[in-house]
Scaffold this motif. Structure first.
Motif, PDB file in Angstrom:
ATOM      1  N   SER A  14      22.926  22.177  16.010  1.00 57.22           N
ATOM      2  CA  SER A  14      23.390  22.263  17.401  1.00 57.22           C
ATOM      3  C   SER A  14      24.723  21.540  17.576  1.00 57.22           C
ATOM      4  CB  SER A  14      22.333  21.722  18.369  1.00 57.22           C
ATOM      5  OG  SER A  14      22.095  20.361  18.141  1.00 57.22           O
ATOM      6  N   ALA A  15      24.937  20.436  16.852  1.00 64.51           N
ATOM      7  CA  ALA A  15      26.221  19.738  16.932  1.00 64.51           C
ATOM      8  C   ALA A  15      27.340  20.623  16.386  1.00 64.51           C
ATOM      9  CB  ALA A  15      26.162  18.418  16.168  1.00 64.51           C
ATOM     10  N   ILE A  16      27.092  21.258  15.260  1.00 60.86           N
ATOM     11  CA  ILE A  16      28.106  22.132  14.658  1.00 60.86           C
ATOM     12  C   ILE A  16      28.385  23.334  15.559  1.00 60.86           C
ATOM     13  CG2 ILE A  16      28.525  23.698  12.716  1.00 60.86           C
ATOM     14  CD1 ILE A  16      26.993  21.563  10.994  1.00 60.86           C
ATOM     15  N   ILE A  17      27.335  23.917  16.117  1.00 57.33           N
ATOM     16  CA  ILE A  17      27.511  25.068  17.003  1.00 57.33           C
ATOM     17  C   ILE A  17      28.280  24.658  18.269  1.00 57.33           C
ATOM     18  CG2 ILE A  17      26.281  26.687  18.516  1.00 57.33           C
ATOM     19  CD1 ILE A  17      24.107  26.802  16.275  1.00 57.33           C
ATOM     20  N   ARG A  18      27.942  23.490  18.814  1.00 56.15           N
ATOM     21  CA  ARG A  18      28.634  23.026  20.023  1.00 56.15           C
ATOM     22  C   ARG A  18      30.123  22.832  19.755  1.00 56.15           C
ATOM     23  NH1 ARG A  18      26.791  18.453  24.265  1.00 56.15           N
ATOM     24  NH2 ARG A  18      28.702  18.380  25.460  1.00 56.15           N
ATOM     25  N   ILE A  19      30.441  22.229  18.616  1.00 51.24           N
ATOM     26  CA  ILE A  19      31.846  22.011  18.276  1.00 51.24           C
ATOM     27  C   ILE A  19      32.557  23.345  18.088  1.00 51.24           C
ATOM     28  CG2 ILE A  19      33.391  21.117  16.486  1.00 51.24           C
ATOM     29  CD1 ILE A  19      31.348  18.779  16.175  1.00 51.24           C
ATOM     30  N   ALA A  20      31.898  24.282  17.406  1.00 51.98           N
ATOM     31  CA  ALA A  20      32.497  25.598  17.180  1.00 51.98           C
ATOM     32  C   ALA A  20      32.746  26.311  18.493  1.00 51.98           C
ATOM     33  CB  ALA A  20      31.606  26.432  16.267  1.00 51.98           C
ATOM     34  N   VAL A  21      31.787  26.271  19.403  1.00 43.48           N
ATOM     35  CA  VAL A  21      31.946  26.921  20.702  1.00 43.48           C
ATOM     36  C   VAL A  21      33.080  26.255  21.493  1.00 43.48           C
ATOM     37  CG1 VAL A  21      30.822  27.275  22.946  1.00 43.48           C
ATOM     38  CG2 VAL A  21      29.583  27.788  20.842  1.00 43.48           C
ATOM     39  N   CYS A  22      33.186  24.935  21.414  1.00 40.75           N
ATOM     40  CA  CYS A  22      34.268  24.226  22.119  1.00 40.75           C
ATOM     41  C   CYS A  22      35.639  24.639  21.607  1.00 40.75           C
ATOM     42  CB  CYS A  22      34.104  22.730  21.962  1.00 40.75           C
ATOM     43  SG  CYS A  22      32.760  22.040  22.927  1.00 40.75           S
TER      44      CYS A  22
END
Length: 136
Positions: free
Chosen positions: A122-130
């Motif tokens: 979820s941290a990696i996905i959040r950063i990617a989406v940002c």
């Protein structure tokens, strides 16, 4: 709005004061954690956690403070948008650091591997989406 004729309103001033006090408190707390660590990894992690939060929040709160006193300009709007993006990315890092703190605080209580994978994913996905270009 022309920042030369802007007159700050009381709610804007109070928000700016709150933001400044929050950032100062957070920064001092992070320094205190490092100063009191004496080589203890948990305190070092708390210091990193606190300064990560403070640093990320500063990117959007400092422009908000300027907006409160000078009014909104295209530059301030851009800085606030970029600041919110940076703040969101640092929050992802915050939760990853919090996982390490949890592991040090409760060494006898192991989380299932799926929980750790979920936190990292979820941290990696959040950063990617940002970082998507649609977020401007």
């Amino acid at each position: 709005m022309d920042h030369k004729t802007y007159q700050p309103k009381m709610p804007d001033i109070m928000e700016a004061v709150f933001d400044a006090v929050y950032l100062l408190f957070d920064f001092v707390a992070g320094i205190v954690f490092f100063a009191m660590a004496q080589g203890r990894p948990l305190f070092v992690l708390y210091g990193i956690l606190t300064l990560t939060l403070c640093g990320g929040d500063a990117f959007h709160l400092v422009p908000r403070i300027f907006r409160a006193f000078r009014g909104s300009t295209p530059k301030i709007k851009h800085l606030m948008g970029t600041g919110l993006q940076i703040s969101s990315i640092t929050m992802a890092a915050f939760y990853a650091i919090l996982l390490f703190i949890w592991k040090l605080t409760f060494p006898d209580f192991a989380a299932p591997a799926a929980v750790e994978v979920m936190i990292w994913a979820s941290a990696i996905i959040r950063i990617a989406v940002c970082l998507l270009p649609q977020n401007n």
